[in-house]
Scaffold this active site. Sequence first.
Site, PDB file in Angstrom:
ATOM      1  N   TYR A   1     -12.368  -2.642  -3.966  1.00 24.69           N
ATOM      2  CA  TYR A   1     -12.918  -2.786  -2.615  1.00 24.69           C
ATOM      3  C   TYR A   1     -14.450  -2.751  -2.603  1.00 24.69           C
ATOM      4  O   TYR A   1     -15.047  -2.425  -1.567  1.00 24.69           O
ATOM      5  CB  TYR A   1     -12.352  -1.693  -1.712  1.00 24.69           C
ATOM      6  CG  TYR A   1     -10.933  -1.948  -1.242  1.00 24.69           C
ATOM      7  CD1 TYR A   1     -10.639  -3.052  -0.435  1.00 24.69           C
ATOM      8  CD2 TYR A   1      -9.892  -1.086  -1.574  1.00 24.69           C
ATOM      9  CE1 TYR A   1      -9.337  -3.283   0.019  1.00 24.69           C
ATOM     10  CE2 TYR A   1      -8.594  -1.321  -1.123  1.00 24.69           C
ATOM     11  CZ  TYR A   1      -8.327  -2.423  -0.325  1.00 24.69           C
ATOM     12  OH  TYR A   1      -7.044  -2.647   0.132  1.00 24.69           O
ATOM     13  N   GLU A  28      -9.533 -11.037  -7.335  1.00 26.69           N
ATOM     14  CA  GLU A  28      -8.571  -9.942  -7.190  1.00 26.69           C
ATOM     15  C   GLU A  28      -7.410 -10.065  -8.178  1.00 26.69           C
ATOM     16  O   GLU A  28      -6.919  -9.058  -8.698  1.00 26.69           O
ATOM     17  CB  GLU A  28      -8.060  -9.909  -5.751  1.00 26.69           C
ATOM     18  CG  GLU A  28      -9.162  -9.517  -4.760  1.00 26.69           C
ATOM     19  CD  GLU A  28      -8.698  -9.508  -3.310  1.00 26.69           C
ATOM     20  OE1 GLU A  28      -7.511  -9.810  -3.047  1.00 26.69           O
ATOM     21  OE2 GLU A  28      -9.530  -9.193  -2.442  1.00 26.69           O
ATOM     22  N   LYS A  67       0.823  -1.211   0.000  1.00 31.52           N
ATOM     23  CA  LYS A  67       0.000   0.000   0.000  1.00 31.52           C
ATOM     24  C   LYS A  67       0.865   1.272   0.000  1.00 31.52           C
ATOM     25  O   LYS A  67       2.082   1.216   0.241  1.00 31.52           O
ATOM     26  CB  LYS A  67      -0.928  -0.029   1.224  1.00 31.52           C
ATOM     27  CG  LYS A  67      -1.932  -1.193   1.189  1.00 31.52           C
ATOM     28  CD  LYS A  67      -2.960  -1.060   2.305  1.00 31.52           C
ATOM     29  CE  LYS A  67      -3.965  -2.194   2.267  1.00 31.52           C
ATOM     30  NZ  LYS A  67      -5.065  -1.979   3.243  1.00 31.52           N
ATOM     31  N   ARG A 110       2.715  -6.175   9.195  1.00 32.71           N
ATOM     32  CA  ARG A 110       1.969  -5.031   9.730  1.00 32.71           C
ATOM     33  C   ARG A 110       2.518  -4.574  11.078  1.00 32.71           C
ATOM     34  O   ARG A 110       2.583  -3.370  11.345  1.00 32.71           O
ATOM     35  CB  ARG A 110       0.488  -5.367   9.800  1.00 32.71           C
ATOM     36  CG  ARG A 110      -0.169  -5.301   8.403  1.00 32.71           C
ATOM     37  CD  ARG A 110      -1.507  -5.935   8.393  1.00 32.71           C
ATOM     38  NE  ARG A 110      -2.256  -5.720   7.149  1.00 32.71           N
ATOM     39  CZ  ARG A 110      -3.256  -6.486   6.758  1.00 32.71           C
ATOM     40  NH1 ARG A 110      -3.636  -7.525   7.507  1.00 32.71           N
ATOM     41  NH2 ARG A 110      -3.892  -6.239   5.623  1.00 32.71           N
ATOM     42  N   HIS A 116      -2.130  -5.458   1.604  1.00 32.75           N
ATOM     43  CA  HIS A 116      -3.402  -6.175   1.457  1.00 32.75           C
ATOM     44  C   HIS A 116      -3.087  -7.579   0.971  1.00 32.75           C
ATOM     45  O   HIS A 116      -2.145  -7.776   0.209  1.00 32.75           O
ATOM     46  CB  HIS A 116      -4.305  -5.477   0.419  1.00 32.75           C
ATOM     47  CG  HIS A 116      -5.464  -6.331   0.003  1.00 32.75           C
ATOM     48  ND1 HIS A 116      -6.622  -6.405   0.740  1.00 32.75           N
ATOM     49  CD2 HIS A 116      -5.610  -7.198  -1.029  1.00 32.75           C
ATOM     50  CE1 HIS A 116      -7.440  -7.280   0.160  1.00 32.75           C
ATOM     51  NE2 HIS A 116      -6.852  -7.768  -0.914  1.00 32.75           N
ATOM     52  N   PHE A 125     -15.833   2.911   6.746  1.00 36.89           N
ATOM     53  CA  PHE A 125     -14.464   3.309   6.418  1.00 36.89           C
ATOM     54  C   PHE A 125     -14.193   3.348   4.914  1.00 36.89           C
ATOM     55  O   PHE A 125     -13.068   3.620   4.492  1.00 36.89           O
ATOM     56  CB  PHE A 125     -13.458   2.374   7.116  1.00 36.89           C
ATOM     57  CG  PHE A 125     -13.628   0.901   6.797  1.00 36.89           C
ATOM     58  CD1 PHE A 125     -13.106   0.351   5.637  1.00 36.89           C
ATOM     59  CD2 PHE A 125     -14.303   0.068   7.681  1.00 36.89           C
ATOM     60  CE1 PHE A 125     -13.257  -0.999   5.349  1.00 36.89           C
ATOM     61  CE2 PHE A 125     -14.456  -1.292   7.408  1.00 36.89           C
ATOM     62  CZ  PHE A 125     -13.924  -1.818   6.235  1.00 36.89           C
ATOM     63  N   THR A 133      -5.233  -7.206  10.599  1.00 36.90           N
ATOM     64  CA  THR A 133      -5.565  -5.991   9.843  1.00 36.90           C
ATOM     65  C   THR A 133      -5.171  -4.736  10.616  1.00 36.90           C
ATOM     66  O   THR A 133      -4.611  -3.800  10.044  1.00 36.90           O
ATOM     67  CB  THR A 133      -7.088  -5.945   9.558  1.00 36.90           C
ATOM     68  OG1 THR A 133      -7.449  -7.152   8.878  1.00 36.90           O
ATOM     69  CG2 THR A 133      -7.457  -4.755   8.708  1.00 36.90           C
ATOM     70  N   ARG A 136      -1.355 -14.307   4.579  1.00 33.23           N
ATOM     71  CA  ARG A 136      -2.076 -13.660   5.681  1.00 33.23           C
ATOM     72  C   ARG A 136      -1.306 -13.798   6.995  1.00 33.23           C
ATOM     73  O   ARG A 136      -1.309 -12.876   7.821  1.00 33.23           O
ATOM     74  CB  ARG A 136      -3.508 -14.204   5.785  1.00 33.23           C
ATOM     75  CG  ARG A 136      -4.326 -13.776   4.572  1.00 33.23           C
ATOM     76  CD  ARG A 136      -5.782 -14.138   4.682  1.00 33.23           C
ATOM     77  NE  ARG A 136      -6.500 -13.344   5.661  1.00 33.23           N
ATOM     78  CZ  ARG A 136      -6.956 -12.124   5.460  1.00 33.23           C
ATOM     79  NH1 ARG A 136      -6.743 -11.503   4.313  1.00 33.23           N
ATOM     80  NH2 ARG A 136      -7.638 -11.498   6.399  1.00 33.23           N
ATOM     81  N   ASN A 174      -2.051   0.309   6.634  1.00 27.50           N
ATOM     82  CA  ASN A 174      -1.601  -0.957   7.221  1.00 27.50           C
ATOM     83  C   ASN A 174      -0.681  -1.757   6.299  1.00 27.50           C
ATOM     84  O   ASN A 174      -0.622  -2.991   6.378  1.00 27.50           O
ATOM     85  CB  ASN A 174      -2.795  -1.774   7.738  1.00 27.50           C
ATOM     86  CG  ASN A 174      -3.693  -2.288   6.639  1.00 27.50           C
ATOM     87  OD1 ASN A 174      -3.566  -1.866   5.487  1.00 27.50           O
ATOM     88  ND2 ASN A 174      -4.578  -3.190   6.984  1.00 27.50           N
TER      89      ASN A 174
HETATM   90  P1  CMP Z   1      -7.443  -4.583   3.495  1.00 23.93           P
HETATM   91  O1  CMP Z   1      -6.971  -5.969   3.748  1.00 23.93           O
HETATM   92  O2  CMP Z   1      -6.804  -3.868   2.365  1.00 23.93           O
HETATM   93  O3  CMP Z   1      -9.027  -4.607   3.259  1.00 23.93           O
HETATM   94  C1  CMP Z   1      -9.854  -3.500   3.558  1.00 23.93           C
HETATM   95  C2  CMP Z   1      -9.139  -2.424   4.298  1.00 23.93           C
HETATM   96  O4  CMP Z   1      -9.948  -1.501   4.967  1.00 23.93           O
HETATM   97  C3  CMP Z   1      -8.297  -3.044   5.399  1.00 23.93           C
HETATM   98  O5  CMP Z   1      -7.206  -3.725   4.835  1.00 23.93           O
HETATM   99  C4  CMP Z   1      -7.960  -1.812   6.253  1.00 23.93           C
HETATM  100  O6  CMP Z   1      -6.798  -1.146   5.801  1.00 23.93           O
HETATM  101  C5  CMP Z   1      -9.161  -0.887   5.998  1.00 23.93           C
HETATM  102  N1  CMP Z   1      -9.992  -0.697   7.186  1.00 23.93           N
HETATM  103  C6  CMP Z   1     -10.190   0.464   7.826  1.00 23.93           C
HETATM  104  N2  CMP Z   1     -10.986   0.305   8.882  1.00 23.93           N
HETATM  105  C7  CMP Z   1     -11.305  -1.008   8.942  1.00 23.93           C
HETATM  106  C8  CMP Z   1     -12.097  -1.806   9.820  1.00 23.93           C
HETATM  107  N3  CMP Z   1     -12.744  -1.278  10.866  1.00 23.93           N
HETATM  108  N4  CMP Z   1     -12.190  -3.143   9.582  1.00 23.93           N
HETATM  109  C9  CMP Z   1     -11.546  -3.689   8.515  1.00 23.93           C
HETATM  110  N5  CMP Z   1     -10.791  -2.984   7.651  1.00 23.93           N
HETATM  111  C10 CMP Z   1     -10.659  -1.657   7.853  1.00 23.93           C
END
Ligand code: CMP
Length: 141
Positions: free
Chosen positions: A50, A127, A10, A103, A116, A58, A92, A86, A113
């Site tokens: 997304y 994806e 990211k 992370r 992804h 969010f 996350t 993962r 973060n």
């Molecule tokens: P990612 O795995 O890219 O998928 C969705 C993204 O939304 C996640 O990583 C986070 O960076 C972002 N995000 C922000 N707030 C939240 C939340 N409350 N729960 C999950 N993802 C979140």
Amino acid sequence: ANERTLSIIKPDAVAKNVIGEIYTRFEKAGLAIVAAKMMHLTQEQAEGFYAEHKERPFFNDLVAFMTSGPVVVQVLEGEDAIVKNRDLMGATNPKEAEAGTIRADFASSIDANAVHGSDSAASAEREIAYFFNDGEICPRG
Ligand code: CMP
């Protein structure tokens, strides 16, 4: 099983200049990078990627962040690639991520973060196809 998964480095991690350190973690874990590109996502590309989060509170912040700078998108291939990636990423929310995960080491917030990774075989398939056509994937062996 041998699997493929979609990974994104990211904008925060690209800005921190840790693309190579993150690639090293993939490779040391036995995952091969079989496709890769750097790109600056448009609003439409980020929203489409997304789409499943469209109704989440969010979503707008997520799209704004993912379009704030360049990302590096790659396909990782290897044994149990989806779960392995993962595990390498960690939770996350970096505050909940185990020590030694990407992370925990490189991310600063749940939005910024660092990475992804696809969360299931079905997501991985969707994806990967979102960013790469078959001719852009270079399998090993
Ligand atoms: P990612 O795995 O890219 O998928 C969705 C993204 O939304 C996640 O990583 C986070 O960076 C972002 N995000 C922000 N707030 C939240 C939340 N409350 N729960 C999950 N993802 C979140």
